[in-house]
Design an enzyme around this catalytic site. Structure first.
Site, mmCIF file in Angstrom:
data_model
loop_
_atom_site.group_PDB
_atom_site.id
_atom_site.type_symbol
_atom_site.label_atom_id
_atom_site.label_comp_id
_atom_site.label_asym_id
_atom_site.label_seq_id
_atom_site.Cartn_x
_atom_site.Cartn_y
_atom_site.Cartn_z
ATOM 1 N N GLU A 10 0.859 -0.933 -0.044
ATOM 2 C CA GLU A 10 -0.075 0.039 -0.083
ATOM 3 C C GLU A 10 1.099 1.185 -0.132
ATOM 4 O O GLU A 10 1.368 1.409 1.051
ATOM 5 C CB GLU A 10 -0.816 0.060 1.113
ATOM 6 C CG GLU A 10 -2.112 0.683 1.050
ATOM 7 C CD GLU A 10 -1.816 2.145 1.310
ATOM 8 O OE1 GLU A 10 -1.533 3.172 0.709
ATOM 9 O OE2 GLU A 10 -1.983 2.488 2.689
ATOM 10 N N CYS A 65 -2.276 8.732 2.644
ATOM 11 C CA CYS A 65 -1.950 8.068 1.213
ATOM 12 C C CYS A 65 -3.326 8.524 0.642
ATOM 13 O O CYS A 65 -3.379 8.705 -0.719
ATOM 14 C CB CYS A 65 -1.778 6.766 1.269
ATOM 15 S SG CYS A 65 -2.861 5.820 2.506
#
Ligand code: NDP
Length: 457
Positions: A230, A264
């Site tokens: 990720e 993110c």
């Protein structure tokens, strides 16, 4: 050789504490212990796992205040947001306590056999390499499903949050899990290759930068160990001319500033159709100006410092380079003197290809506003990115919004008239340079299991 890990308060620049790192021998001993723990844990039943996960939710809530303070001190997260993060970790534990048994139930598949099915068996010890931005959440969203599936874990946390890393180990122990099912390894990234090589490590999950992801996945690939990555994102929020602009601006500012801009899935590029670009920009500016920047321990603070000075400086360089190449800075963009890591909410307009604000991830409270000629242009720009984590579209035409979200935006998730969130019930992850694999939901728990076919003639 013993190195040390130093935690530094980004609000003041003061050193909090120094920790000795583990030697390679220590690391291998701990992995051996966790592997031994797995030999029993893999035989535990769902009732036991769910009971302990539920306990863990309680332990998290019990310690929420000191944990939020610890995060504020180590990486500058405003305590109000820290409390939310801890609640989210607790909810994630409860989600898997309630749902893992169904996710992992045998799935009968009709064949000519008297009985054939897929079963989901634990793999062993999983290595988690995690970042500092959500020091608890990033770990719990890996840990809760891992333990629920009968796996065990070792954690290499980011070097600026060693206190959080050790606190997580204590939380697991206090919840009553068997000794060593989860351990923190206080090591620098220099020892990661050795950890990946260890025969007891069966898979690796990493959240962090692309460079870290590439390094870890390459090494894991050499040993044929599965990875979930990720990585970064540069989420596009497309604002169409028919959008409720007030709602869009509110949502966009909220998403850009979450965790002082260091997420993110924060909104990073605001792509606005020309007819509403000026109106949207003014609303966005007003809402950014209203945000309170300050001490993360103060309850009124919306935006704290960046997690580290070097990260703040890197962000400032990206802003300066973008301005040099023609972006206009209509808010912020300056660094106040001192030992802190603060960066002010900043808005860049006239953002164009070739500028860091267009091409790269800006991991801080800096918004890039890009004006698009029309809807098609806006969607082209949204997809003109190396990243593909989240995305959103704002429009009063829900049907059009859904079509854009489902079929056009290149991302692991696309939201209509709402900001991208991680939610234990929904799969989370990216495409393109944002990584691969999924966390959370039933998809996340299936990443690290042996999907075993059982066939009885
Ligand atoms: P890193 O990716 O460097 O850190 C994330 C984790 O990976 C840390 O535990 C780190 O350890 C480890 N790590 C770093 N390099 C390696 C390596 N070569 N091999 C093995 N492990 C490694 O993030 P930074 O702290 O440097 O932040 C830089 C940028 O990364 C941000 O500006 C942002 O763009 C992105 N990022 C993305 C996050 C996300 O949520 N997707 C979260 C954090 C950062 P150590 O701390 O010891 O170096």
């Amino acid at each position: 050789s013993i190195m040390s890990i130093v935690s530094i308060n980004p609000t003041s620049g003061e050193q909090i504490k120094t920790y000795d790192t583990l030697t390679l021998d220590d690391v291998n001993r701990k992995i051996e212990q966790t592997h031994q723990a797995w030999n029993s844990w893999k035989k535990s039943g769902h009732a036991e796992r769910s009971r302990l996960l539920t306990n863990m939710a309680g332990v998290l809530r019990k310690h929420r205040q000191p944990l939020a303070t610890l995060m504020a001190n180590e990486m500058g997260k405003p305590v109000i947001q820290g409390l939310d993060e801890i609640e989210k970790c607790a909810v994630c534990c409860e989600y898997y306590a309630a749902n893992a048994p169904a996710h992992l139930a045998d799935r009968v598949i009709e064949t000519e056999a008297s009985r054939s099915y897929a079963s989901f068996q634990p793999l062993g010890v999983i290595l988690a390499v995690m970042p500092w931005n959500f020091p608890l959440w990033q770990v719990f969203r890996f840990l809760a499903p891992a333990l629920a599936a009968g796996n065990c874990g070792v954690l290499k946390h980011a070097s600026n949050v060693p206190g959080c890393a050790l606190a997580i180990e204590q939380i697991v122990n206090e919840a009553g899990f068997p000794e060593h099912v989860f351990q923190t390894l206080l090591i620098g990234s220099n020892l990661i290759d050795k950890v990946i090589e260890n025969q007891h490590i069966k898979a690796v999950t990493l959240t962090g930068s692309n460079n870290a992801g590439i390094a870890v996945a390459s090494k894991a690939g050499t040993f044929l160990k599965r990875t979930v990555l990720e990585l970064g994102g540069s989420d596009a929020y497309v604002v169409l001319a028919d959008a409720d602009l007030e709602h869009a601006a509110e949502t966009c500012v909220g998403s850009r500033l979450i965790n002082s801009g260091q997420s993110c899935i924060a909104a990073k590029r605001f792509i606005v159709e020309a007819p509403v670009a000026e109106a949207f920009t003014q609303m966005f500016l007003k809402k950014m100006q209203e945000k309170v920047v300050g001490d993360p321990l103060a309850l009124s603070t919306d935006v704290g410092p960046q997690a580290r000075q070097d990260l703040r400086d890197e962000l400032h360089n990206q802003v300066l380079k973008s301005i040099e190449k023609g972006a206009s800075c209509i808010l912020g963009g300056t660094v106040a003197p001192g030992k802190h890591a603060f960066y002010p909410p900043t808005i860049l307009t006239n953002v164009q290809p070739g500028m860091p604000a267009y091409d790269e991830e800006l991991f801080g409270p800096v918004a890039s506003i890009i004006t698009a000629k029309d809807e098609a242009d806006a969607l082209r720009i949204a997809n003109d990115s190396d990243f593909g984590l989240g995305s959103a579209v704002f429009t009063s035409n829900k049907e059009k919004g859904e079509n854009i979200a489902r079929n056009i935006l290149e991302a692991g998730s696309s939201y209509v008239n709402e900001r991208v969130k991680s939610d234990p019930r929904l799969p989370f992850g990216g495409i393109k340079n944002s990584g691969y694999g999924r966390e959370l939901s039933s998809f996340g728990i299936h990443e690290f299991v042996n999907i075993k076919t059982v066939y009885i003639k």
